[in-house]
Design an enzyme around this catalytic site. Sequence first.
Site, mmCIF file in Angstrom:
data_model
loop_
_atom_site.group_PDB
_atom_site.id
_atom_site.type_symbol
_atom_site.label_atom_id
_atom_site.label_comp_id
_atom_site.label_asym_id
_atom_site.label_seq_id
_atom_site.Cartn_x
_atom_site.Cartn_y
_atom_site.Cartn_z
ATOM 1 N NE ARG A 46 41.510 17.316 8.276
ATOM 2 C CZ ARG A 46 42.001 16.448 9.177
ATOM 3 N NH1 ARG A 46 41.411 16.295 10.347
ATOM 4 N NH2 ARG A 46 43.075 15.733 8.911
ATOM 5 C CE1 TYR A 98 17.813 26.949 3.257
ATOM 6 C CE2 TYR A 98 19.044 25.007 3.914
ATOM 7 C CZ TYR A 98 18.800 26.023 3.017
ATOM 8 O OH TYR A 98 19.556 26.111 1.886
ATOM 9 C CG ASP A 170 19.159 27.767 11.369
ATOM 10 O OD1 ASP A 170 19.551 28.946 11.331
ATOM 11 O OD2 ASP A 170 19.171 27.009 10.375
ATOM 12 C CE LYS A 195 21.468 31.233 3.125
ATOM 13 N NZ LYS A 195 20.634 30.310 3.884
HETATM 14 C C1 LIG Z 1 20.622 28.890 4.009
HETATM 15 C C2 LIG Z 1 20.216 28.331 5.306
HETATM 16 C C3 LIG Z 1 20.820 27.187 5.809
HETATM 17 C C4 LIG Z 1 21.882 26.420 5.044
HETATM 18 O O1 LIG Z 1 23.059 27.165 4.939
HETATM 19 P P1 LIG Z 1 24.138 27.005 3.758
HETATM 20 O O2 LIG Z 1 25.179 27.990 4.142
HETATM 21 O O3 LIG Z 1 23.446 27.318 2.467
HETATM 22 O O4 LIG Z 1 24.617 25.598 3.801
HETATM 23 C C5 LIG Z 1 20.407 26.736 7.055
HETATM 24 N N1 LIG Z 1 19.440 27.372 7.755
HETATM 25 C C6 LIG Z 1 18.835 28.481 7.288
HETATM 26 C C7 LIG Z 1 17.786 29.139 8.119
HETATM 27 C C8 LIG Z 1 19.196 28.995 6.051
HETATM 28 O O5 LIG Z 1 18.581 30.089 5.593
#
Ligand SMILES: *Cc1c(COP(=O)(O)O)cnc(C)c1O
Length: 379
Positions: A46, A98, A170, A195
């Site tokens: 961890r 998001y 993000d 993604k």
């Molecule tokens: C999918 C997504 C998230 C969340 O990510 P997870 O891996 O599903 O927890 C956050 N920001 C954006 C822009 C996303 O497309």
Amino acid sequence: MERGTRLIHTGSEGDPHTGAVSTPIYQNVIFSQPDVYAPGEWEYSRLGNPTRAALEKSIAVLEGGRYGFAFASGMAAIAAAFLMFGSGDHVLVSRDVYGGTFGLAHRLLPRYGIQVQFVDATDPDAVRSAIQAHTRAIFIETPSNPLMKITDLPAIAALAKEHGLLTMADNTFLTPYLQRPLEAGIDIVIHSATKYLGGHSDCLAGLVVTDDPKLAREFHHLQVSLGAVLGPQDSWIIARGLKTLKVRLEQQQQTAGRLAEWLLTRPEITTVYYPGLAAHEGREIHFRQADGPGAMLAFRLPDEEKARLFVNRLRLPVIASSLGAVESIVSMPVLMSHTSLPEEMQRELTLDRCLVRYSVGLEDFSDLQADLEQALVGS
Ligand SMILES: *Cc1c(COP(=O)(O)O)cnc(C)c1O
């Protein structure tokens, strides 16, 4: 080194003990100490794991920061970032984010006394006028999900510095291959590595990068205290995904550009949202801060019935609420990724049942185009 080379030669460059070319999966929790008074480099997974550390180093180098942190999902990374704040703090969050981020900020953070205000981050004056004495940070996303709205990164970073606010961006939609917010003066970059970075819809992961040693200590503390760390196997999968990011994204971007231009010519489509289009709002700002328009697009059909028929008639993309994968993925944000927004907010942002989001995959352009065409003609 150029961006493509850096994807291959950073972080997970193998194992000095065996010469293994990919960093091995240290499927392991404990590391024995040479002396009870002195832990070795690794103690407990961890706190740190060599496979995870290789990925953390890679993403840090790619984003142009010194410190990387891997979390169990994008949301775990985003939640950790917001938990830097506490009762009485005020944070600004772009209203075009998001859906999961919106849900966290809207429903969860107020429980801990963190005051959240949603702002139109595409308008720096609106952001400026929302700043209060106890405002601590601003969270943004550009291009935004799903309308591809553009936020001026250097302008927001400068505004934040002037008022002593932290900036968090993000960067999931573009990845460091196309956009590096730290270079624009942003303090913290966050990814859903689920993604584009992983790229194959087979692994959840979140990443954080900063260049500030104080923030890095804070994130390390959050990471080990909250415990939502990325496991060694998943760290290895994301590190492998990074190595093909350039060829995937370049190809997807090229196809996305051609599809966006073609969709513009279709009478069945009323609006196309894609930063590569000449008329896209904020296009100029986008190309000052990014190396390409990316591979995400959205478009609108004239009514709900047509849009539903159209999406259901598509044969190649999967209908799912994700993006950035080898396969094309189609969704209707208002019914899928953005259900946590209150109805009035959905209306304000024009997220309705006519709006379709399309994540362009690696299929051939002609097949994707033919598929879109048959679905349009039939709906
Ligand atoms: C999918 C997504 C998230 C969340 O990510 P997870 O891996 O599903 O927890 C956050 N920001 C954006 C822009 C996303 O497309």
